[in-house]
Design an enzyme around this catalytic site. Structure first.
Site, mmCIF file in Angstrom:
data_model
loop_
_atom_site.group_PDB
_atom_site.id
_atom_site.type_symbol
_atom_site.label_atom_id
_atom_site.label_comp_id
_atom_site.label_asym_id
_atom_site.label_seq_id
_atom_site.Cartn_x
_atom_site.Cartn_y
_atom_site.Cartn_z
ATOM 1 N N TYR A 1 1.780 -2.241 -9.410
ATOM 2 C CA TYR A 1 1.529 -1.490 -8.168
ATOM 3 C C TYR A 1 0.035 -1.343 -7.895
ATOM 4 O O TYR A 1 -0.371 -1.296 -6.726
ATOM 5 C CB TYR A 1 2.269 -0.141 -8.186
ATOM 6 C CG TYR A 1 3.751 -0.375 -7.994
ATOM 7 C CD1 TYR A 1 4.262 -0.733 -6.745
ATOM 8 C CD2 TYR A 1 4.636 -0.327 -9.071
ATOM 9 C CE1 TYR A 1 5.602 -1.009 -6.567
ATOM 10 C CE2 TYR A 1 5.990 -0.596 -8.906
ATOM 11 C CZ TYR A 1 6.465 -0.940 -7.648
ATOM 12 O OH TYR A 1 7.793 -1.236 -7.469
ATOM 13 N N ASN B 1 8.836 -1.231 4.164
ATOM 14 C CA ASN B 1 7.570 -1.609 3.536
ATOM 15 C C ASN B 1 6.839 -0.402 2.974
ATOM 16 O O ASN B 1 6.896 0.691 3.525
ATOM 17 C CB ASN B 1 6.671 -2.315 4.547
ATOM 18 C CG ASN B 1 7.319 -3.593 5.066
ATOM 19 O OD1 ASN B 1 8.257 -4.090 4.448
ATOM 20 N ND2 ASN B 1 6.840 -4.096 6.173
ATOM 21 N N VAL B 2 6.121 -0.664 1.890
ATOM 22 C CA VAL B 2 5.357 0.414 1.267
ATOM 23 C C VAL B 2 3.883 0.341 1.679
ATOM 24 O O VAL B 2 3.081 1.163 1.250
ATOM 25 C CB VAL B 2 5.527 0.404 -0.275
ATOM 26 C CG1 VAL B 2 6.971 0.716 -0.636
ATOM 27 C CG2 VAL B 2 5.102 -0.919 -0.903
ATOM 28 N N ASP B 3 3.555 -0.656 2.509
ATOM 29 C CA ASP B 3 2.180 -0.713 3.023
ATOM 30 C C ASP B 3 2.036 0.278 4.186
ATOM 31 O O ASP B 3 3.017 0.874 4.633
ATOM 32 C CB ASP B 3 1.819 -2.156 3.447
ATOM 33 C CG ASP B 3 2.643 -2.678 4.626
ATOM 34 O OD1 ASP B 3 2.735 -1.974 5.654
ATOM 35 O OD2 ASP B 3 3.200 -3.788 4.532
ATOM 36 N N HIS C 1 11.270 3.192 1.470
ATOM 37 C CA HIS C 1 11.103 2.853 0.051
ATOM 38 C C HIS C 1 9.810 3.383 -0.552
ATOM 39 O O HIS C 1 9.385 2.914 -1.606
ATOM 40 C CB HIS C 1 11.182 1.322 -0.132
ATOM 41 C CG HIS C 1 12.546 0.767 0.183
ATOM 42 N ND1 HIS C 1 12.769 -0.544 0.524
ATOM 43 C CD2 HIS C 1 13.761 1.374 0.206
ATOM 44 C CE1 HIS C 1 14.075 -0.731 0.742
ATOM 45 N NE2 HIS C 1 14.688 0.420 0.568
HETATM 46 P P1 OAD Z 1 12.534 -9.965 1.694
HETATM 47 O O1 OAD Z 1 11.455 -10.642 0.918
HETATM 48 O O2 OAD Z 1 13.880 -9.848 1.092
HETATM 49 O O3 OAD Z 1 12.709 -10.694 3.090
HETATM 50 C C1 OAD Z 1 11.596 -11.065 3.847
HETATM 51 C C2 OAD Z 1 12.049 -11.592 5.180
HETATM 52 O O4 OAD Z 1 10.884 -11.874 5.941
HETATM 53 C C3 OAD Z 1 12.866 -12.890 5.116
HETATM 54 O O5 OAD Z 1 14.008 -12.760 5.925
HETATM 55 C C4 OAD Z 1 11.908 -13.941 5.685
HETATM 56 O O6 OAD Z 1 12.577 -14.968 6.396
HETATM 57 C C5 OAD Z 1 11.070 -13.100 6.615
HETATM 58 N N1 OAD Z 1 9.738 -13.627 6.922
HETATM 59 C C6 OAD Z 1 8.924 -14.416 6.195
HETATM 60 N N2 OAD Z 1 7.790 -14.680 6.863
HETATM 61 C C7 OAD Z 1 7.883 -14.025 8.051
HETATM 62 C C8 OAD Z 1 7.044 -13.896 9.190
HETATM 63 N N3 OAD Z 1 5.841 -14.479 9.267
HETATM 64 N N4 OAD Z 1 7.492 -13.134 10.220
HETATM 65 C C9 OAD Z 1 8.705 -12.526 10.173
HETATM 66 N N5 OAD Z 1 9.529 -12.624 9.136
HETATM 67 C C10 OAD Z 1 9.127 -13.359 8.088
HETATM 68 O O7 OAD Z 1 11.944 -8.530 2.123
HETATM 69 P P2 OAD Z 1 12.710 -7.215 2.605
HETATM 70 O O8 OAD Z 1 13.940 -7.576 3.363
HETATM 71 O O9 OAD Z 1 11.712 -6.353 3.256
HETATM 72 O O10 OAD Z 1 12.131 -2.901 -2.043
HETATM 73 O O11 OAD Z 1 13.126 -6.596 1.221
HETATM 74 C C11 OAD Z 1 13.730 -5.361 1.160
HETATM 75 C C12 OAD Z 1 13.311 -4.620 -0.077
HETATM 76 O O12 OAD Z 1 13.478 -5.442 -1.223
HETATM 77 C C13 OAD Z 1 11.837 -4.252 -0.107
HETATM 78 O O13 OAD Z 1 11.569 -3.051 0.583
HETATM 79 C C14 OAD Z 1 11.543 -4.134 -1.558
HETATM 80 C C15 OAD Z 1 12.285 -5.349 -2.047
HETATM 81 O O14 OAD Z 1 12.671 -5.383 -3.354
HETATM 82 C C16 OAD Z 1 11.580 -2.257 -3.080
HETATM 83 O O15 OAD Z 1 10.651 -2.694 -3.720
HETATM 84 C C17 OAD Z 1 12.238 -0.967 -3.380
#
Ligand code: OAD
Length: 231
Positions: free
Chosen positions: A55, A89-91, A106
């Site tokens: 982190y 997002n945590v940002d 989160h």
């Molecule tokens: P993921 O990494 O699972 O998914 C990222 C998504 O962003 C995918 O659907 C990609 O296709 C898309 N993507 C990639 N580049 C992009 C761009 N330029 N514009 C738009 N979309 C794009 O991330 P999350 O769904 O956010 O939790 O993951 C959910 C949670 O899982 C997070 O909050 C985190 C993680 O483990 C914790 O850490 C608790």
């Protein structure tokens, strides 16, 4: 006139064009790190230094990046709509862009909390949280992050908010992580739902969704232009 309410659910993809890695894409963080070793309460018990370091690196990077076009487009939307952002997002890029109503599901990277009393939450000075940094009750401070296996305390509020949307917009999330991925089921039937993501997302369970298969920057600009034209 009362503004229509837009609720946005954002994920790691909205920050990708700022230079922050997503989790599950090829080259994503969960390819480089084992979730179980850095993002669980068990990892914190077993290997605190590794969790702190993971982190710390994320936090350090956050000071080096800037919001992108997608974050800014959502700020513009506030001129015509009552915009609420629910982010996984945590940002803090939504806040830094200027969005005024942001709910973090989160946790937040720039905050830390007591490991014995979760109501004791502090803004961290700088990027580094060290072993030995303690809360006022004398226990080690931990990242203010919801780890796998921990309850997502903000879900009831986020579900309620989702149910009040006139328009629902999902940006940059693989919809793999529950309960966040289930929030869309609280959106009232008939509400327009948009999903912006360049990836292959299974949208079969979201009735009537309009899938804009674009990166967040381009797709969000396009949608904001369209929605603003409608007002
Ligand atoms: P993921 O990494 O699972 O998914 C990222 C998504 O962003 C995918 O659907 C990609 O296709 C898309 N993507 C990639 N580049 C992009 C761009 N330029 N514009 C738009 N979309 C794009 O991330 P999350 O769904 O956010 O939790 O993951 C959910 C949670 O899982 C997070 O909050 C985190 C993680 O483990 C914790 O850490 C608790």
């Amino acid at each position: 006139m009362l503004k229509k309410r837009i609720v946005v659910l954002s994920g790691a993809g909205i920050s990708a064009e700022s230079g922050i890695k997503t989790f599950r894409d090829s080259g994503g963080l969960w390819e480089e790190y084992d979730i179980m070793e850095v993002a669980t309460p068990e990892a914190w018990e077993r290997n605190r230094d590794l969790v702190l370091e993971f982190y710390n690196q994320r936090r350090k990077q956050l000071y080096e990046v800037e919001p992108n076009d997608a974050h800014y487009a959502l700020v513009e939307l506030e001129k015509a709509f009552d915009v609420h952002i629910i982010t996984q997002n945590v940002d803090d890029l939504h806040e830094r862009a200027g969005s005024s109503q942001v709910m973090h599901l989160h946790g937040e990277l720039k905050k830390v909390r007591s490991s014995v009393d979760e109501s004791l939450i502090y803004d961290l000075d700088g990027w580094e949280l060290k072993a030995g940094d303690k809360c006022e009750k004398g226990s080690q401070l931990r990242p203010h992050i919801v780890w796998f296996g921990e309850p997502v305390e903000m879900i009831p509020a986020a579900a309620e908010l989702s149910g009040t949307a006139d328009i629902y917009v999902i940006i940059g999330t693989s919809l793999n992580v529950y309960p966040a991925a289930g929030l869309v089921s609280y959106v009232l039937p008939g509400t327009p739902i948009y999903l912006i993501d360049p990836g292959e997302i299974n949208v079969g369970y979201i009735p009537g969704v309009r899938f804009i298969k674009e990166r967040a920057g381009t797709g969000t600009r396009q949608l904001v232009k369209e929605l603003m034209g409608e007002v």
